[in-house]
Design an enzyme around this catalytic site. Structure first.
Site, PDB file in Angstrom:
ATOM      1  N   GLU A  13     -10.966   5.098  -5.444  1.00 60.58           N
ATOM      2  CA  GLU A  13     -11.033   7.341  -5.814  1.00 60.58           C
ATOM      3  C   GLU A  13     -12.581   7.684  -5.512  1.00 60.58           C
ATOM      4  O   GLU A  13     -12.451   8.570  -4.764  1.00 60.58           O
ATOM      5  CB  GLU A  13     -10.402   7.629  -6.835  1.00 60.58           C
ATOM      6  CG  GLU A  13      -8.981   7.551  -6.709  1.00 60.58           C
ATOM      7  CD  GLU A  13      -8.156   8.599  -5.970  1.00 60.58           C
ATOM      8  OE1 GLU A  13      -8.300   8.720  -4.808  1.00 60.58           O
ATOM      9  OE2 GLU A  13      -7.040   7.560  -5.681  1.00 60.58           O
ATOM     10  N   GLU A  36      -7.176  11.576   2.275  1.00 61.96           N
ATOM     11  CA  GLU A  36      -6.048  10.579   2.000  1.00 61.96           C
ATOM     12  C   GLU A  36      -6.426   9.535   3.763  1.00 61.96           C
ATOM     13  O   GLU A  36      -6.289   8.858   3.934  1.00 61.96           O
ATOM     14  CB  GLU A  36      -5.000  11.826   2.613  1.00 61.96           C
ATOM     15  CG  GLU A  36      -5.209  12.294   1.120  1.00 61.96           C
ATOM     16  CD  GLU A  36      -5.171  11.724   0.129  1.00 61.96           C
ATOM     17  OE1 GLU A  36      -4.615  10.391  -0.043  1.00 61.96           O
ATOM     18  OE2 GLU A  36      -5.636  12.333  -1.310  1.00 61.96           O
ATOM     19  N   GLU A  86      -1.804   9.256  -0.569  1.00 59.67           N
ATOM     20  CA  GLU A  86      -2.048   7.866   1.024  1.00 59.67           C
ATOM     21  C   GLU A  86      -1.407   7.080   1.447  1.00 59.67           C
ATOM     22  O   GLU A  86      -1.666   6.260   1.725  1.00 59.67           O
ATOM     23  CB  GLU A  86      -3.755   7.397   0.391  1.00 59.67           C
ATOM     24  CG  GLU A  86      -3.572   6.638  -0.642  1.00 59.67           C
ATOM     25  CD  GLU A  86      -4.480   6.958  -1.691  1.00 59.67           C
ATOM     26  OE1 GLU A  86      -3.968   8.604  -2.225  1.00 59.67           O
ATOM     27  OE2 GLU A  86      -4.279   6.117  -3.047  1.00 59.67           O
ATOM     28  N   ASN A  87      -0.310   7.188   0.919  1.00 60.06           N
ATOM     29  CA  ASN A  87       1.215   6.200   1.603  1.00 60.06           C
ATOM     30  C   ASN A  87       0.743   5.959   2.638  1.00 60.06           C
ATOM     31  O   ASN A  87       0.320   6.345   3.938  1.00 60.06           O
ATOM     32  CB  ASN A  87       2.523   6.995   1.403  1.00 60.06           C
ATOM     33  CG  ASN A  87       2.561   7.782  -0.010  1.00 60.06           C
ATOM     34  OD1 ASN A  87       2.087   7.152  -1.418  1.00 60.06           O
ATOM     35  ND2 ASN A  87       2.613   9.217   0.555  1.00 60.06           N
ATOM     36  N   GLU A  89       2.221   6.496  -6.993  1.00 56.43           N
ATOM     37  CA  GLU A  89       1.048   6.207  -8.004  1.00 56.43           C
ATOM     38  C   GLU A  89       1.532   6.807  -8.855  1.00 56.43           C
ATOM     39  O   GLU A  89       1.180   8.780  -8.607  1.00 56.43           O
ATOM     40  CB  GLU A  89      -0.087   6.666  -6.995  1.00 56.43           C
ATOM     41  CG  GLU A  89      -1.375   6.004  -7.539  1.00 56.43           C
ATOM     42  CD  GLU A  89      -2.690   6.541  -7.059  1.00 56.43           C
ATOM     43  OE1 GLU A  89      -2.854   7.200  -5.887  1.00 56.43           O
ATOM     44  OE2 GLU A  89      -3.629   6.309  -7.037  1.00 56.43           O
ATOM     45  N   ALA A 133      -2.903  15.121  -3.101  1.00 60.23           N
ATOM     46  CA  ALA A 133      -1.910  14.581  -1.900  1.00 60.23           C
ATOM     47  C   ALA A 133      -1.881  13.169  -2.087  1.00 60.23           C
ATOM     48  O   ALA A 133      -2.623  12.255  -2.934  1.00 60.23           O
ATOM     49  CB  ALA A 133      -2.864  14.705  -0.474  1.00 60.23           C
TER      50      ALA A 133
END
Ligand code: ARG
Ligand code: ZN
Length: 879
Positions: free
Chosen positions: A327, A305, A271-272, A129, A269
């Protein structure tokens, strides 16, 4: 200067108005990685189909890829069928449905931008991202292309763990010491959620049973030897999973959830899907090395996340202009979680303090943009406090406007209707409009307008009629490209006190029953509302809990703030009254018009608040933390940082002198006992103990210095240890120098602690602080290529040490500009984020502003500038 300055602004960017659906959709992706640190081979097979007719060529994004081959439906592509540029590949004459295969070579070791596939500590990690996937393979790198991924990873046995998104479906050994793993993610996702990790990692494993009874395996991966230090993160994860079930009805959807910690990471961090990747500073903690703030942030970021799994992953953004749809919403969710874990009022104060420190200046400066921007040059520059924190405030405001029940019904509808889709802010709002039957276009306006609304309230009490009329006004200052603003719906949560500070009841507009508190919403530029049934002339307590992201001025006697500080049942407003009193007193000193009687009265009020047995230590610590020098600079432009520093010290010194006995008793009484516990209560006690010590050091008598030394020497936890060191730092001298040296010796093998060591020194108020910082850039442990280390020294100095950064010689500005130019060569994302302290030049006195502008111009004129830095430096200078 104007020519150079305006160039990046006029350079072609991306516009929301130009959004078009993708010409091709991707149903399946097969990726095959043969990992090697400096020459990794990536083969991608995409199953594509045309979206909506036409005969447009196929265009795929790709950056820094060395092409090896292309094929369509298995047939190698002739050279005259395609054109490769530095940004993409165009393939002509493609059918309506086909497979596209490509093979590329990339160099993860050389990748110090930390976007795409890179190495850190001899392991492989990814960050995609927003637009990092195009550095891995050719792909339509946009969030509205959702595909199912199968990923094969092959590497030497020296990389024992091979991880990607979803479920592990195959693994095995190959000849010559190599091995492989195959992962499949059943949920279609945009490529920005792809992740791969490979290397030698330790593991902490646990299980979570979901509300419907499914067992989920939880795995946290860390550098070898670190597994015990992620126990707190694991605990936070399980609490977050439960919280999302209970508060939003959201269960986790895969059988496996993994988080990996990495030392080199550009932000917090990521969030995959099923494989979050975290900056190690936000995952690793133990009592000796982590501060209470670290624990607090770990809890909130792990939750953030994790919450993205639904707000971000299952429902994603149609385009990057909609970033706040994931977000802002997810920050609001993590703030609500933290409030439930740690206490509503204290959490709210901290969140508002952060909003005012980071978002308000952004909204008032040259980088102001709406929570949903409408154009950008580099999307990386829009991961801002406005998109995140103001975005969260707008969701909170929506919930306040429609109430918690309709908010929940609207969220339920959102998840049901848009699961598996890529959506817009309008889609989000439509769910709440539908369940309430209300026109919520005013909420959309909040997303579209930059600038912080300024609200003024003029109360008029009518003793005969027993009514209180409130004349309300709102205005938003013009921001770039947006001179005229529409009025916004602003909910004011309010209550009334009497002259003794007791709550007074009243009848809210449109209501019949008396109440102690009501929400009054106004949505016009000017409006008068009337409260009735009020026995005596009231003290107004408005914007309770900071019910809208605005500034508010109330026309009231000075007395009122003292009454609220002592009595307001709304703790946020009690704190707010203290902050605003302190701010005005310090600003009066800045203008050389000290209000000594007012100061004494304020300090006495602080003393009574410290003695109040009914309030928590954490709250008292927040009361004692007077507005920062940065807050003061923002409050009264044009700012003179040296005068502000002195004025703030003077008020702290008075408090130390008047309240010495009380502070010393608190400091003695709060000595930590028993085993360390990171819970909010214990953290509050440590925070208060550090805060009174910090205050005492404004006086800095020999006995205070001895107290600070004893505090530091006896510390058994990092919060107390750093509290002692920063107290010693205020006095400087031998005690401080030897404590700093001893700290380094003790912690030199702990990178996260050494980051704190650099950051501490960057905040030194001593007159030679900048020289020390410069010397530290040559320290063997300093490495600008590791963002945590770079930020610890350089960003801390520029953002947290206003008096030394704004040195009248301009040396602080020059130092920052040199650092930005240097790291921009390899890490544009991190470089661009450092511009903010210079971008605020308009708020400083002319001599300083001129020096700041000159450094921005020097940055902008330096050769081979990244578009990231060029966009922000250009905007900061443009008129
Ligand atoms: N989505 C991530 C988060 O919410 C942050 C990604 C930031 N990406 C960037 N290019 N700055 O925590
Ligand atoms: Zn996020």
């Amino acid at each position: 200067m104007t020519d150079i300055a305006s160039a990046p602004e006029s350079a072609p960017g991306v516009r929301l108005a130009d959004y078009r659906p993708p010409a091709f959709l991707v149903d399946e992706v097969h990726l095959d990685f043969r990992l090697a640190p400096s020459s990794t081979r990536v083969t991608a097979r995409l199953t594509l189909r045309r979206n909506g007719g036409g005969d447009a060529p196929l265009v795929l994004n790709g950056r820094g890829l060395t092409p090896i081959r292309f094929a369509i439906d298995g047939i190698p592509l002739a050279a005259d069928r395609y054109t490769v540029t530095s940004e993409d590949v165009t393939v002509r004459g493609v059918p309506d449905a086909f497979t596209f295969e490509s093979e590329v070579e990339i160099d993860p070791d050389a990748n110090r931008a930390l976007e795409g596939l890179y190495t850190s500590g001899g392991r492989f990690y990814t960050q995609c991202e927003a637009e990092g996937f195009r550095r891995i393979t050719w792909f339509p790198d946009r969030p509205d292309v959702l595909a199912r991924y199968t990923v094969r990873i092959e590497a030497e046995a020296t990389y024992p763990r091979l991880l990607s998104n979803g479920n592990l479906i195959d693994e095995g050994k190959l000849e010559n010491g190599r091995h492989y793993a195959v992962w499949q993610d059943p949920f279609p996702k945009p490529c920005y959620l792809f992740a791969l990790v490979a290397g030698d990692l330790d593991l902490l494993e646990d299980r979570f049973v979901t509300a419907s009874g499914r067992s989920v395996v939880l795995r946290l991966f860390v550098d070898p030897g670190q597994a015990p230090r992620v126990a707190y993160a694991m605990d936070a994860l399980k609490r977050a999973m439960r919280w999302d079930e209970e508060n939003y009805g959201r269960e986790y959807d895969l059988d496996l959830f993994m988080i990996v910690a990495v030392r080199d990471f550009n932000m917090g961090a990521m969030e995959n899907k099923g494989l979050n990747i975290f900056n190690s500073s936000l995952l690793i903690a133990d009592p000796e090395t982590a501060t209470d703030l670290d624990y607090e942030r770990i809890e909130s970021v792990v939750a953030h996340e994790y919450f993205h799994n639904w707000t971000g992953n299952r429902i994603t953004c149609r385009d990057w202009f909609q970033l706040c749809v994931k977000e802002g919403l997810t920050v609001f969710r993590d703030q609500s979680f933290s409030a439930d874990m740690r206490g509503e009022a204290v959490q709210r104060i901290k969140d508002v303090r952060a909003l005012r420190a980071r978002q308000f200046p952004e909204d008032a400066g040259p980088l102001a943009h709406p929570a949903r921007p409408d154009h950008y040059r580099k999307i990386d520059n829009f991961y801002t406090a406005t998109v995140y924190e103001k975005g969260a405030e707008i969701v909170r405001l929506l919930r306040t406007l429609i109430g918690p029940d309709d908010y929940r019904r609207g969220m339920d509808l959102y998840f049901q209707r848009f699961d598996g889709q890529a959506v817009t802010v309008e889609d989000f709002i439509s769910c709440f409009a539908e369940v309430t039957g209300r026109d919520l276009s005013g909420v959309l306006s909040w997303y579209l307008q930059a600038g912080t609304p300024e609200v003024s309230v003029t109360p008029r009490y009518d003793a005969g009629a027993k009514t209180l009329s409130l004349d309300l006004r709102q205005a938003v200052a013009p921001t770039r490209g947006m001179a005229d603003k529409v009025p916004l719906p602003i909910p004011l949560r309010l209550g009334l006190l009497d002259a003794e500070g007791r709550q007074q009841s009243f009848i809210a507009p449109g209501a019949v029953e008396p109440t102690g508190e009501a929400i009054v919403t106004f949505d016009k530029a000017e409006e008068t509302v009337t409260l009735t049934g009020i026995a005596e002339e009231p003290v107004l307590s408005t914007l309770r809990g900071f019910s809208a992201p605005v500034t508010v001025t109330v026309a009231e006697p000075g007395e009122s703030r003292f009454i609220r500080l002592a009595n307001d049942p709304d703790l946020f407003n009690r704190w707010e009254a203290g902050q605003s009193l302190a701010r005005d007193l310090m600003l009066a000193r800045v203008k050389s018009k000290p209000d000594t009687a007012g100061e004494r009265r304020f300090v006495d009020a602080l003393g009574r608040a410290m003695a109040d047995q009914s309030s928590e230590p954490a709250f008292k610590a927040l009361l004692l933390a007077l507005p920062s020098e940065q807050d003061l600079a923002l409050a009264a432009p044009p700012a003179d940082p040296a005068a502000i520093h002195e004025a703030r010290d003077a008020l702290r010194k008075l408090a130390a002198e008047v309240l010495r006995g009380q502070f010393e008793a608190l400091h003695d009484g709060l000595v930590p006992m028993g085993a360390f516990s990171p819970d909010a209560e214990s953290a509050g006690r440590r925070a208060l103990r550090n805060a009174v010590l910090d205050m005492l050091m404004a006086a800095g008598t020999p006995s205070d210095i001895a107290r600070a030394k004893a505090h530091a020497d006896a510390a058994r936890d990092m919060t107390t240890s750093l509290g002692g060191l920063s107290a010693l730092m205020q006095a400087g001298g031998a005690a401080y120098d030897s404590a700093v040296a001893a700290f380094y010796t003790r912690w030199q093998d702990e990178p996260l602690v050494i980051d704190k060591w650099f950051a501490l020194q960057a905040r030194s108020p001593a007159s030679d602080a900048l020289d020390k910082v410069k010397t530290l850039t040559g320290h063997p442990a300093f490495d600008a290529k590791t963002p945590n280390r770079f930020r610890a020294l350089v960003a801390t100095f520029a953002q947290m040490n206003p008096v030394r950064f704004h040195d009248p010689s301009g040396a602080g500005y020059r130092f920052l500009a040199d650092q930005i130019i240097a790291i921009d060569r390899f890490n544009p994302q991190v470089a661009a984020r450092q511009l903010e302290p210079l971008g605020g030049w308009r708020r400083y006195k002319p001599e300083l502003a001129a020096l700041m502008k000159a450094e921005l111009a020097r940055i902008l004129a330096s050769p081979d500038l990244s578009p990231n830095v060029a966009e922000l430096a250009g905007k900061a200078l443009a008129e």
